[in-house]
Write an enzyme that holds these catalytic residues in place. Sequence first.
Site, PDB file in Angstrom:
ATOM      1  N   THR A 397      -3.464  -1.550  -7.501  1.00 45.17           N
ATOM      2  CA  THR A 397      -3.210  -0.939  -8.807  1.00 45.17           C
ATOM      3  C   THR A 397      -3.545  -1.943  -9.897  1.00 45.17           C
ATOM      4  OG1 THR A 397      -1.426   0.341  -7.799  1.00 45.17           O
ATOM      5  CG2 THR A 397      -1.432   0.253 -10.185  1.00 45.17           C
ATOM      6  N   THR A 415      -4.884   3.317 -10.382  1.00 43.14           N
ATOM      7  CA  THR A 415      -4.759   2.890  -8.984  1.00 43.14           C
ATOM      8  C   THR A 415      -5.668   3.669  -8.051  1.00 43.14           C
ATOM      9  OG1 THR A 415      -3.155   2.502  -7.207  1.00 43.14           O
ATOM     10  CG2 THR A 415      -2.904   4.526  -8.471  1.00 43.14           C
ATOM     11  N   ASP A 437       1.340   8.179  -0.453  1.00 43.02           N
ATOM     12  CA  ASP A 437       2.498   7.975  -1.331  1.00 43.02           C
ATOM     13  C   ASP A 437       3.551   9.064  -1.143  1.00 43.02           C
ATOM     14  OD1 ASP A 437       2.314   5.613  -2.648  1.00 43.02           O
ATOM     15  OD2 ASP A 437       1.739   6.427  -4.575  1.00 43.02           O
ATOM     16  N   SER A 462       5.143   8.587  -7.990  1.00 42.78           N
ATOM     17  CA  SER A 462       4.490   7.318  -8.304  1.00 42.78           C
ATOM     18  C   SER A 462       5.475   6.364  -8.961  1.00 42.78           C
ATOM     19  CB  SER A 462       3.309   7.547  -9.247  1.00 42.78           C
ATOM     20  OG  SER A 462       2.750   6.321  -9.672  1.00 42.78           O
ATOM     21  N   SER A 463       5.330   5.069  -8.655  1.00 41.35           N
ATOM     22  CA  SER A 463       6.095   4.047  -9.365  1.00 41.35           C
ATOM     23  C   SER A 463       5.412   3.615 -10.651  1.00 41.35           C
ATOM     24  CB  SER A 463       6.312   2.823  -8.464  1.00 41.35           C
ATOM     25  OG  SER A 463       7.208   3.129  -7.434  1.00 41.35           O
ATOM     26  N   GLY A 484       1.944  -3.088  -8.602  1.00 38.93           N
ATOM     27  CA  GLY A 484       2.963  -3.652  -7.727  1.00 38.93           C
ATOM     28  C   GLY A 484       3.588  -2.692  -6.746  1.00 38.93           C
ATOM     29  N   GLY A 485       2.997  -1.489  -6.535  1.00 41.31           N
ATOM     30  CA  GLY A 485       3.646  -0.543  -5.650  1.00 41.31           C
ATOM     31  C   GLY A 485       5.018  -0.183  -6.178  1.00 41.31           C
TER      32      GLY A 485
END
Length: 585
Positions: A397, A415, A437, A462-463, A484-485
Amino acid sequence: MRPVRSSLAVLSLSVVLTVTTACGTLPRWPTVPGAVTAAEAAPLPARGPFVAAANPLAVAAGMAVLQRGGSAVDAAVAVQAVLGLVEPQSSGLGGGAFLMYFDAATGEVTAYDGRETAPASATARLFYEDGKPLGFGDAVLSGRSTGTPGVVAMLGLAQHDHGTLAWAGLFGDAEALARDGFIVSPRLAGFIAAPAGQARTGWADAYFTRPDGGRYGAGDRLRNPAYAETLVRIAAGGPQAFYRGPIAEGIAATVAEAPRPGDLTTADIAAYSPIERGALCRPYRIYVICVPPPPSSGVALLQLLAMAEQTPDIDQGPDSAAAWTAFAQLQRLMYADRNRYVGDPAFVGVPVAGLLDPAYVAGRAALAPGLNGAAAAGTPPGGIFRGADATAEPAGTSHVVIVDAAGNAVSMTTTVESVFGSGRMTGGFFLNNQLTDFSFEPTRPDGGPAANAVAAGKRPRSSMSPVIILDRQGRLVGALGSPGGSSILAYNAKALIATLDWNLPVQTAFDLPNLVAKGDGFGADTDRFAAALAADLAARGIALRPNASENSGLHGGLWRDGHWDGGADDRREGVVATADPASGR
């Protein structure tokens, strides 16, 4: 490609629910007694040019657009086109993004959702084989992992709404770099050299192998004529050229190849709709923080900040073990709620107002000092208690912040999901593995549904939570974000607390150690914590272990004293560019 526009409710300080316009117009927030006034905090309106991104070539492309009179969104198109070429491990045309836009003329904040969607054929057991879930690595490398890419359609919608230059003129720098070649950076070279995974698929091997049979390394010139041709098609035909015709056909054909072919069709691709959503904005201290609503996890970031306001230890600053301990415990509570409740709002009811309800937030914050191990999810007003989540969010990302001469701002997180996405390429770009995801387990043992289970046409949670920061008068103060996931939420929260609470310079704040607390462990940049501070944390039960998440890549800036205080995370290769000599960067 059919854009969708929606609206969202925003909660005011007086806890009165007011409906925004589709663009998310903010109410005028009352001033906090004794706080610095907006006029004192931002005496001059924030103006560009300002670009922060993860690669100098992308930043140069964005600045060139701004210098030609382009808008922040125009520059974002150019920046993304270059990032997809020079940083393909992180983002690209084959992925998705969330973009926050601040309109300086109207004060409106808009969230654009370019998240990928599952194909019409997808079921809750998309990643099952022989009656059980696939291993994560096998799922990533399969054709099943790719959803319809959303970033091109999303940027097309945002540029239609807020662009000042012609779409066709935004791809020249990226096309030239693709045809003539660009110098492989050390970071990209490190990922190219990986011995397995997406860097070693047949597609990646064909791209990353030099004519002499060696692997491309740092300092080599890498050409990508196929990518240049793709950009020519998109520039000439508009965003729809990506979703119909040869590019879409190439995507569908690549997804359908072995191993484990996927079912994404040209009809799925043609049906993709970016969504313009109302921004989700809440007060924090003397500021207003705006993030995208679900399926972004921005609501979780706002919840953590709201709990931080109830936690005096946070105010003790970056050298305090008490502050870091409190920050970790609040994360545990935040992640427990996020994992339980957040999903695609078109498929599940996400209790946004309940998660941010002042009484609920206060109750959650009160649990932090007594936590011992993982936190349990709470029961926010309006929440439907869903099944335990089994979602993994790996690395891959990037984040971009742009401000133009008129003061319009973009904060975009973009991302392809994992490093090089699924490892499959077409048209010179990698395809995402975004569908991994979703939760691989659609239910818990008693049959309760998971909020983030797979479904046809659904967007995975999503983060990614790009941030726009305003003062209480609704004026732009800054913007930031990170890859950073799932750790994005921790990284963004650290940056906001460090800059807005601890008043650190942006670069100093970004370079602080990261501490990520999910479940019962504490991942950290162990080498960045001073020995005495680490020992004090251990005495408080915070035993640091190396961070297993993708590292941070914070980019952004704050408008301070009439100039930009910008930062680019020293863990990546990004830079900040601004015409303001007082910025020092």
